[in-house]
Design a protein around this motif. Structure first.
Motif, PDB file in Angstrom:
ATOM      1  N   ASP A  61       0.759  -1.225   0.154  1.00  0.00           N
ATOM      2  CA  ASP A  61      -0.081  -0.054  -0.059  1.00  0.00           C
ATOM      3  C   ASP A  61       0.745   1.255   0.062  1.00  0.00           C
ATOM      4  O   ASP A  61       2.115   1.313   0.343  1.00  0.00           O
ATOM      5  N   SER A  62       0.098   2.433  -0.110  1.00  0.00           N
ATOM      6  CA  SER A  62       1.113   3.550  -0.435  1.00  0.00           C
ATOM      7  C   SER A  62       1.602   4.176   1.008  1.00  0.00           C
ATOM      8  O   SER A  62       2.481   4.898   0.922  1.00  0.00           O
ATOM      9  N   TYR A  63       0.955   3.806   1.991  1.00  0.00           N
ATOM     10  CA  TYR A  63       1.368   4.365   3.194  1.00  0.00           C
ATOM     11  C   TYR A  63       2.812   3.726   3.547  1.00  0.00           C
ATOM     12  O   TYR A  63       4.006   4.209   3.879  1.00  0.00           O
ATOM     13  N   LEU A  82      -7.150   0.193   2.270  1.00  0.00           N
ATOM     14  CA  LEU A  82      -5.834   0.603   1.796  1.00  0.00           C
ATOM     15  C   LEU A  82      -5.699  -0.113   0.187  1.00  0.00           C
ATOM     16  O   LEU A  82      -6.307  -1.054   0.021  1.00  0.00           O
ATOM     17  N   ASN A  83      -4.696   0.739  -0.501  1.00  0.00           N
ATOM     18  CA  ASN A  83      -4.625   0.029  -1.749  1.00  0.00           C
ATOM     19  C   ASN A  83      -3.432  -0.935  -1.858  1.00  0.00           C
ATOM     20  O   ASN A  83      -2.988  -1.187  -2.946  1.00  0.00           O
TER      21      ASN A  83
END
Ligand code: B12
Lengths: 436, 157
Positions: A61-63, A82-83
């Motif tokens: 995910d991006s985080y 989340l992605n």
């Protein structure tokens, strides 16, 4: 560095791809990442069981990509979407159990992220028992961050060394063949991918893959992949390498039919160019994060197409792409024996310069366009050792003109679908909004 | 699209030439959206400061102070826009000097496409307008061109 005539050692991932290639099969792989352990495990199981020769993916995910693990933890705790899979927030033990639950210790799995500072991620994936990932000092910095290129080069050097040290035969794929996903002429993609492969080798890796993302013209793509293979043969002797093709990485068709047709064309491209592995896109691409079912559908569709094509090699016309890519590669190698340092000098002097890139460590002097035959060309080449061929009467770029250029592939694949009145997904995006 | 309630303290661009700060959110590295918005706003005659991808909250706040924009346009398409947007706008609104700065957000704000709808929540969190990708860019052009006058009309009606 590896050398000599003995072929280098390969881990689980590299071995899976070599074995399939010997059987004449194309390996297909998703870009799949789910936030929770349960979904990620179900996803990996479904990919393993798909009617196709597959390897698995854990997309982060991006985080996690930007190192903001506390936001990832908060989102998990709150049950927010989340992605991708937050591997650091879940931790190595949880990830290891998740993988064990897939039920096949031999199943090759790669971690795909997009982090310019990947040390924590590499540590987490190694601790979880994985041996393959993706990236590169340039390709995971410029499209993915505002991190200074120098910090990314240093972090990637250390991460390569850690991978090589902890797992003999660990596999690393360069993302250099994609960069911003669209509107980058193929010679630069080929050069960056190859140079990152050399960088990986300089930092101890013996099993690598070089990428290329499908662009706007089938003929130009064939020539680009042929150039990439030829350069790899020349510069990566003694290293285990293969070529991985990405289904189109730019603005995607919005109709299901158009998206599947584009996917099939990438499977054909992989076959006729001898690419060993294909990373697919799904009909959800233009709209949302794909579900497990979307991914399985895309994998099976690509595999079916690849089987139908067989491995028919085709003639490739030479428009000078190999020579252009080679000139870029040599320009960087001439800047010093260390490719990492070469990259830093080349980007600061504008010898390498990715069109439309906003990253502060690029010269931002190049532009590209799509010519009348659908090929990507240089509109302006800045300080790069390539020649621009601007079209007659190039006008100032308007917002509509920019969207029109970005949606070239989307339009080519959606228009026949829309004309024939077949099913489209309900949501609207670039295509419809450019008319708004 | 969620539009501002008239008279709630929003100052859209109207017809005047203004200074617009374009920014991504902290976790989002997409930039084609930023380049597109820059070209669009410049075409409409505004001055644009584009601060690029993966912008940490503190940096956005510092840039708002340093450049003093008339309006901030946040763009996110990676699916974390709702989470990042909610967080950053509450931080921004806690700063007394930025509490009334017009701030918009748009893009693909969740991971479910048509299944997502975050307009009202984001407005409640402090945004002046929200433009979800599924609604198209036309609404944004209209907002920039006419919302200034619409607010004035409402106020004098
Ligand atoms: C190109 C691309 C990339 C490139 C980006 C390179 C770069 N530096 O920009 C690469 C390959 C690197 C990439 C990476 C990733 N991507 Co990407 N990417 C795309 C893709 C294919 C095209 C985007 C594009 O160029 N659009 C052109 C621009 C001009 O339009 P736009 O961004 O869609 O914005 C339009 C509107 O939304 C609107 N808009 C946008 N912002 C705003 C703001 C305001 C105020 C207004 C009014 C309007 C507005 O205006 C635009 C014109 O209509 C899309 C899918 C697609 N659309 O086909 C996925 C997509 C956006 N990516 C996605 C994701 C998740 C990622 C990753 C996180 C990887 C992953 N997990 O899959 C990473 C990003 C890492 C990070 N830290 O965030 C998802 C987002 C999912 C979601 N929201 O549900 C998409 C939709 C693909 C998918 N279906 O999974 N990506």
């Amino acid at each position: 560095m590896t050398g000599g005539t003995e072929l280098a050692v390969q881990g689980r991932f590299g071995t899976a791809v070599s074995a399939a290639a010997r059987r004449g099969e194309l390996v297909v792989q998703p870009r799949m990442g789910m936030p929770t352990v349960t979904e990620m495990q179900q996803g990996l199981r479904a990919v393993r069981q798909a009617r196709a020769t597959t390897v698995g993916t854990i997309t982060l995910d991006s985080y996690t990509r930007v190192g903001d693990h506390s936001s990832a933890r908060r989102a998990l705790a709150a049950g927010s979407d989340l992605n991708g899979f937050p591997i650091v927030a879940h931790g190595a033990d949880v990830t290891r159990e998740m993988i064990a639950g897939v039920g096949d210790p031999g199943f090759a799995i790669q971690v795909r992220h997009g982090s310019p500072l990947p040390l924590g991620i590499v540590q987490a994936l190694l601790d979880a028992g994985l041996d393959a990932t993706e990236g590169g000092p340039v390709s995971y910095c410029l499209p993915y961050s505002r991190t200074p290129l120098k910090e990314s080069v240093d972090a990637w050097a250390r991460s390569c060394e850690l991978l090589a040290e902890r797992v003999p035969g660990a596999h690393l794929e360069s993302f250099g063949g994609c960069m911003l996903g669209q509107l980058c002429p193929p010679s630069l993609l080929v050069a960056i991918s190859l140079l990152e492969g050399i960088f990986f080798r300089q930092h101890g890796l013996s099993s690598v893959s070089l990428s290329y993302a499908q662009q706007t013209s089938f003929a130009q793509d064939m020539e680009a992949i042929a150039a990439l293979r030829r350069l790899a043969g020349e510069f990566l002797t003694g290293t285990q390498w293969h070529v991985v093709l990405y289904t189109y990485m730019g603005v995607f068709p919005q109709t299901t039919g158009g998206a599947l047709e584009l996917l099939r064309s990438s499977a054909v491209l992989a076959r006729v160019t001898g690419a060993e592995r294909l990373i697919v896109k799904t009909p959800a691409e233009a709209h949302r994060i794909p579900t497990i079912a979307d991914n399985v559908q895309a994998l099976e569709e690509a595999a079916r197409t690849a089987r139908e094509v067989g491995d028919a090699a085709s003639e490739v016309a030479d428009s000078g792409l190999y020579a252009e890519a080679r000139a870029l590669v040599e320009t960087v190698l001439d800047l010093g024996s260390d490719v990492g340092q070469g990259f830093l000098k080349a980007f600061s002097r504008g010898y390498l310069d990715v069109p439309y890139c906003l990253h502060a460590d690029t010269a931002q002097r190049t532009r590209a366009y799509i010519d009348g035959e659908g090929r990507l060309q240089w509109l302006s080449a800045g300080f790069m050792p390539v020649r621009a061929v601007p079209p007659a009467g190039a006008a100032r770029l308007s917002a509509d003109g920019f969207l029109h250029m970005l949606s070239h592939v989307q339009r080519s694949f959606d228009t026949p679908e829309l004309d024939s009145g077949s099913r489209t997904l309900p949501s609207r995006g670039v295509l419809s909004s450019s008319m708004g | 699209m969620a539009l501002p309630v008239p008279g709630q303290g929003t100052h859209p661009l109207g017809d005047r030439k203004r200074r617009v700060l374009i920014s991504s959110t902290s976790s989002d590295s997409h930039t084609w959206n930023l380049v597109f918005l820059q070209i669009l706003l410049e075409e409409m005659g505004h001055d644009v400061i584009n601060i690029g991808a993966c912008v940490p909250d503190e940096f956005l706040i510092a840039e708002c102070r340093r450049t003093g924009p008339d309006m901030v346009v946040l763009s996110s398409v990676n699916g974390h826009g709702f989470l990042d947007g909610t967080r950053v706008i509450s931080r921004l609104r806690r700063e007394p000097d930025l509490a009334h700065l017009p701030v918009l957000i748009g893009g693909k704000l969740g991971t479910r496409g048509e299944g997502d709808s975050f307009g009202e929540q984001l407005m409640a969190a402090g945004f002046d307008a929200v433009f979800e990708d599924t609604k198209g860019i036309g609404a944004f052009r209209e907002y920039l061109a006419t919302a200034g006058r619409a607010v004035e009309l409402e106020a004098t009606a």
